[in-house]
Design a protein around this motif. Structure first.
Motif, PDB file in Angstrom:
ATOM      1  N   GLU A  16      33.820  37.697  39.912  1.00 27.43           N
ATOM      2  CA  GLU A  16      34.801  38.778  39.911  1.00 27.43           C
ATOM      3  C   GLU A  16      35.118  39.177  41.356  1.00 27.43           C
ATOM      4  O   GLU A  16      34.259  39.142  42.226  1.00 27.43           O
ATOM      5  N   LYS A  17      36.353  39.566  41.588  1.00 24.69           N
ATOM      6  CA  LYS A  17      36.830  39.896  42.938  1.00 24.69           C
ATOM      7  C   LYS A  17      35.965  40.956  43.614  1.00 24.69           C
ATOM      8  O   LYS A  17      35.649  40.840  44.801  1.00 24.69           O
ATOM      9  N   LYS A  18      35.529  41.984  42.873  1.00 24.30           N
ATOM     10  CA  LYS A  18      34.727  43.047  43.490  1.00 24.30           C
ATOM     11  C   LYS A  18      33.403  42.501  44.024  1.00 24.30           C
ATOM     12  O   LYS A  18      32.942  42.918  45.079  1.00 24.30           O
ATOM     13  N   PHE A  19      32.811  41.548  43.314  1.00 26.41           N
ATOM     14  CA  PHE A  19      31.556  40.946  43.779  1.00 26.41           C
ATOM     15  C   PHE A  19      31.801  40.000  44.951  1.00 26.41           C
ATOM     16  O   PHE A  19      31.015  39.946  45.888  1.00 26.41           O
ATOM     17  N   ASP A  21      34.256  40.164  47.173  1.00 32.35           N
ATOM     18  CA  ASP A  21      34.541  40.961  48.366  1.00 32.35           C
ATOM     19  C   ASP A  21      33.266  41.588  48.921  1.00 32.35           C
ATOM     20  O   ASP A  21      33.056  41.601  50.142  1.00 32.35           O
ATOM     21  N   ALA A  22      32.410  42.107  48.040  1.00 29.92           N
ATOM     22  CA  ALA A  22      31.146  42.705  48.492  1.00 29.92           C
ATOM     23  C   ALA A  22      30.303  41.665  49.228  1.00 29.92           C
ATOM     24  O   ALA A  22      29.709  41.959  50.273  1.00 29.92           O
ATOM     25  N   CYS A  33      37.453  36.867  52.083  1.00 32.58           N
ATOM     26  CA  CYS A  33      37.848  37.677  50.920  1.00 32.58           C
ATOM     27  C   CYS A  33      39.081  37.121  50.203  1.00 32.58           C
ATOM     28  O   CYS A  33      39.147  37.121  48.981  1.00 32.58           O
ATOM     29  N   HIS A  36      39.378  34.232  47.069  1.00 36.10           N
ATOM     30  CA  HIS A  36      39.318  34.477  45.622  1.00 36.10           C
ATOM     31  C   HIS A  36      40.721  34.397  45.039  1.00 36.10           C
ATOM     32  O   HIS A  36      41.663  34.957  45.587  1.00 36.10           O
ATOM     33  N   HIS A  74      23.621  45.178  47.995  1.00 34.24           N
ATOM     34  CA  HIS A  74      25.050  45.293  47.780  1.00 34.24           C
ATOM     35  C   HIS A  74      25.494  44.962  46.342  1.00 34.24           C
ATOM     36  O   HIS A  74      26.694  44.808  46.087  1.00 34.24           O
TER      37      HIS A  74
END
Length: 83
Positions: A16-19, A21-22, A33, A36, A74
């Motif tokens: 997933e994008k949030k993971f 990016d983190a 980043c 993705h 994170h």
């Protein structure tokens, strides 16, 4: 699976994008980043050999313990791989 600096392995799956990016930010590679896919909610990076090579180079920069600490700190989906 990616090999770490100490010859051990991590399982890493920030689909997933949030993971993703983190991970990129925590690993000091915010330039990754945009790798993705913007076309799907999840991105498995299938057949993206350039990305796999780049990630392998990145994972070789830290030990398994260092990566595990980053994942935990994170909330990144990754863990030591047992083989």
């Amino acid at each position: 699976y990616y090999q770490t600096k100490d010859g051990k392995y991590v399982l890493f799956c920030p689909i997933e994008k949030k993971f993703w990016d983190a991970f990129c930010i925590a690993a000091g590679r915010p330039d990754l980043c945009d790798w993705h896919s913007k076309l799907t909610v999840v991105d498995y990076g299938e057949n993206d050999f350039a990305l796999m090579d780049e990630l392998q180079r990145l994972f070789h920069t830290k030990t398994l313990d260092e990566w595990t600490d980053i994942f935990a700190k994170h909330a990144i989906p990754g863990s030591p791989a047992v083989h």
